[in-house]
Scaffold this motif. Structure first.
Motif, PDB file in Angstrom:
ATOM      1  N   SER A   1     -23.243 -13.440   3.217  1.00  0.00           N
ATOM      2  CA  SER A   1     -22.437 -12.619   2.912  1.00  0.00           C
ATOM      3  C   SER A   1     -21.646 -12.726   1.494  1.00  0.00           C
ATOM      4  O   SER A   1     -20.145 -13.163   2.045  1.00  0.00           O
ATOM      5  CB  SER A   1     -22.794 -11.128   3.789  1.00  0.00           C
ATOM      6  OG  SER A   1     -23.561 -11.382   4.287  1.00  0.00           O
ATOM      7  N   ILE A   2     -21.720 -12.382   0.481  1.00  0.00           N
ATOM      8  CA  ILE A   2     -20.911 -11.943  -0.422  1.00  0.00           C
ATOM      9  C   ILE A   2     -20.252 -10.120  -1.100  1.00  0.00           C
ATOM     10  O   ILE A   2     -21.355 -10.466  -0.869  1.00  0.00           O
ATOM     11  CB  ILE A   2     -20.440 -13.360  -1.569  1.00  0.00           C
ATOM     12  CG1 ILE A   2     -22.095 -12.559  -2.263  1.00  0.00           C
ATOM     13  CG2 ILE A   2     -20.371 -14.888  -0.972  1.00  0.00           C
ATOM     14  CD1 ILE A   2     -22.415 -14.196  -4.046  1.00  0.00           C
ATOM     15  N   PRO A   3     -19.167 -10.915  -1.663  1.00  0.00           N
ATOM     16  CA  PRO A   3     -18.810  -9.724  -2.122  1.00  0.00           C
ATOM     17  C   PRO A   3     -19.352  -9.418  -3.759  1.00  0.00           C
ATOM     18  O   PRO A   3     -20.379 -10.579  -4.205  1.00  0.00           O
ATOM     19  CB  PRO A   3     -17.236  -9.902  -2.729  1.00  0.00           C
ATOM     20  CG  PRO A   3     -16.570 -10.766  -1.728  1.00  0.00           C
ATOM     21  CD  PRO A   3     -17.598 -11.649  -1.638  1.00  0.00           C
ATOM     22  N   VAL A   4     -20.104  -7.794  -3.785  1.00  0.00           N
ATOM     23  CA  VAL A   4     -20.724  -7.778  -4.382  1.00  0.00           C
ATOM     24  C   VAL A   4     -20.725  -8.321  -6.512  1.00  0.00           C
ATOM     25  O   VAL A   4     -21.273  -8.352  -7.044  1.00  0.00           O
ATOM     26  CB  VAL A   4     -21.576  -6.242  -4.826  1.00  0.00           C
ATOM     27  CG1 VAL A   4     -20.706  -5.141  -4.683  1.00  0.00           C
ATOM     28  CG2 VAL A   4     -22.847  -6.329  -5.528  1.00  0.00           C
ATOM     29  N   GLY A   5     -19.621  -8.190  -6.259  1.00  0.00           N
ATOM     30  CA  GLY A   5     -18.684  -8.326  -8.207  1.00  0.00           C
ATOM     31  C   GLY A   5     -18.904  -9.816  -7.861  1.00  0.00           C
ATOM     32  O   GLY A   5     -19.294 -10.219  -8.905  1.00  0.00           O
ATOM     33  N   LYS A   6     -18.830 -10.365  -6.702  1.00  0.00           N
ATOM     34  CA  LYS A   6     -19.026 -12.253  -7.053  1.00  0.00           C
ATOM     35  C   LYS A   6     -20.350 -13.036  -7.157  1.00  0.00           C
ATOM     36  O   LYS A   6     -21.172 -13.284  -7.799  1.00  0.00           O
ATOM     37  CB  LYS A   6     -18.833 -12.729  -5.945  1.00  0.00           C
ATOM     38  CG  LYS A   6     -18.736 -14.672  -5.733  1.00  0.00           C
ATOM     39  CD  LYS A   6     -17.667 -15.013  -6.827  1.00  0.00           C
ATOM     40  CE  LYS A   6     -17.412 -16.506  -7.140  1.00  0.00           C
ATOM     41  NZ  LYS A   6     -16.570 -17.187  -7.530  1.00  0.00           N
ATOM     42  N   ALA A   7     -21.704 -11.895  -6.759  1.00  0.00           N
ATOM     43  CA  ALA A   7     -22.806 -12.260  -6.696  1.00  0.00           C
ATOM     44  C   ALA A   7     -22.809 -11.891  -8.085  1.00  0.00           C
ATOM     45  O   ALA A   7     -23.907 -12.764  -8.687  1.00  0.00           O
ATOM     46  CB  ALA A   7     -23.676 -11.055  -5.905  1.00  0.00           C
ATOM     47  N   ILE A   8     -22.779 -10.698  -8.551  1.00  0.00           N
ATOM     48  CA  ILE A   8     -22.901 -10.168  -9.871  1.00  0.00           C
ATOM     49  C   ILE A   8     -22.938 -10.689 -11.211  1.00  0.00           C
ATOM     50  O   ILE A   8     -23.064 -11.826 -12.203  1.00  0.00           O
ATOM     51  CB  ILE A   8     -21.939  -8.611 -10.370  1.00  0.00           C
ATOM     52  CG1 ILE A   8     -22.355  -7.544  -9.730  1.00  0.00           C
ATOM     53  CG2 ILE A   8     -21.985  -8.534 -12.250  1.00  0.00           C
ATOM     54  CD1 ILE A   8     -22.128  -6.483  -9.791  1.00  0.00           C
ATOM     55  N   GLU A   9     -21.007 -11.842 -11.125  1.00  0.00           N
ATOM     56  CA  GLU A   9     -20.241 -12.923 -11.659  1.00  0.00           C
ATOM     57  C   GLU A   9     -21.792 -13.938 -11.576  1.00  0.00           C
ATOM     58  O   GLU A   9     -21.485 -14.768 -12.313  1.00  0.00           O
ATOM     59  CB  GLU A   9     -18.976 -13.303 -10.752  1.00  0.00           C
ATOM     60  CG  GLU A   9     -18.536 -14.236 -11.504  1.00  0.00           C
ATOM     61  CD  GLU A   9     -17.327 -15.009 -11.133  1.00  0.00           C
ATOM     62  OE1 GLU A   9     -17.224 -16.127 -10.987  1.00  0.00           O
ATOM     63  OE2 GLU A   9     -16.719 -14.059 -10.403  1.00  0.00           O
ATOM     64  N   LEU A  10     -22.183 -13.911 -10.391  1.00  0.00           N
ATOM     65  CA  LEU A  10     -22.662 -15.763 -10.817  1.00  0.00           C
ATOM     66  C   LEU A  10     -24.210 -15.654 -10.842  1.00  0.00           C
ATOM     67  O   LEU A  10     -25.133 -17.028 -11.542  1.00  0.00           O
ATOM     68  CB  LEU A  10     -22.729 -15.903  -8.634  1.00  0.00           C
ATOM     69  CG  LEU A  10     -21.242 -16.914  -8.005  1.00  0.00           C
ATOM     70  CD1 LEU A  10     -22.216 -16.662  -6.989  1.00  0.00           C
ATOM     71  CD2 LEU A  10     -20.434 -17.831  -8.825  1.00  0.00           C
ATOM     72  N   ALA A  11     -25.086 -14.637 -10.839  1.00  0.00           N
ATOM     73  CA  ALA A  11     -26.420 -14.049 -11.444  1.00  0.00           C
ATOM     74  C   ALA A  11     -25.909 -13.430 -12.970  1.00  0.00           C
ATOM     75  O   ALA A  11     -27.087 -13.475 -13.622  1.00  0.00           O
ATOM     76  CB  ALA A  11     -27.301 -13.276 -10.176  1.00  0.00           C
TER      77      ALA A  11
END
Length: 222
Positions: free
Chosen positions: A20-30
């Protein structure tokens, strides 16, 4: 079934470990806010890493070009077996090939997987950073692997990789511990939290084809 796939081989050993990762980090990567699989941690969504040894892969049925190589693919989890690759590691001679055909954001590294009895070890090393996993035992749980695969390359473009589903000779859910995690932190950030169990499999037919440009299409149910 296999006629639609240009790359056919054998995944002799493989690991799929989620976290699991913070949603903000996922948005940054995606690059945008997709419908990521939710975590039981508030404000977090799901990620994963797949490490696999691919043996005797034959491109376009051209046996003289048969080869073997490992790869580690760092993924964002959309749920129901659907993932997006945001980073990949492979051995130096395969880096440009994976960049070309899979459109992975690929860098060089070394990988090793081994299983003996009820224990297994996985290691990924790249530029002085490591990701080591130790696994043992067998537990009940979901053993779903990748059913649909997207990727976002170094130029931040989206692609779909045709990815075949195949049965494994052996597949099990195992207790696991990430003993060294700095390479995973390099990809997902220092707030990544890895699960305490993972899927380990052996001898799965590897089926894929060259990637093609396409933005992931999702429904809110993903």
């Amino acid at each position: 079934m296999t006629d639609q796939y240009q790359f056919i081989g054998n995944e002799s050993n493989g690991l799929l470990l989620k976290g699991s990762i913070p949603v903000g980090k996922a948005i940054e990567l995606a690059g945008k806010d997709f419908h990521f699989a939710t975590s039981n941690m508030e404000g977090y969504v799901r990620c994963a890493v797949m490490v696999v040894q691919i043996d005797d892969i034959i491109p376009w049925k051209l046996r003289p070009f048969k080869t073997s190589y490992p790869e580690a693919v760092w993924l964002l989890d959309f749920g129901n077996g659907e993932f997006m690759a945001v980073k990949a590691h492979t051995i130096p001679r395969m880096v440009n090939i994976l960049r070309l055909f899979d459109n992975y954001n690929t860098v060089s590294g070394q990988m090793a997987l081994s299983k003996e009895g009820d224990s297994a070890t996985v290691a990924v090393v790249s530029k002085g950073c490591r990701f080591n996993v130790e696994l043992n035992g067998s537990i009940q749980g979901d053993t779903t692997l990748i059913n649909k695969l997207w990727t976002r390359n170094k130029k931040r473009k989206y692609y779909r990789i045709p990815w075949g589903t195949s049965d494994c000779e052996v597949i099990s859910r195992m207790n696991c511990e990430v003993t060294v995690g700095d390479l995973g932190t390099q990809v997902f950030g220092d707030q990544v939290v890895w699960d305490k169990d993972a899927v380990y499999f052996t001898n799965r037919t590897h089926l894929c084809a060259p990637s093609y440009a396409q933005v992931p299409l999702q429904s809110p149910a993903c």
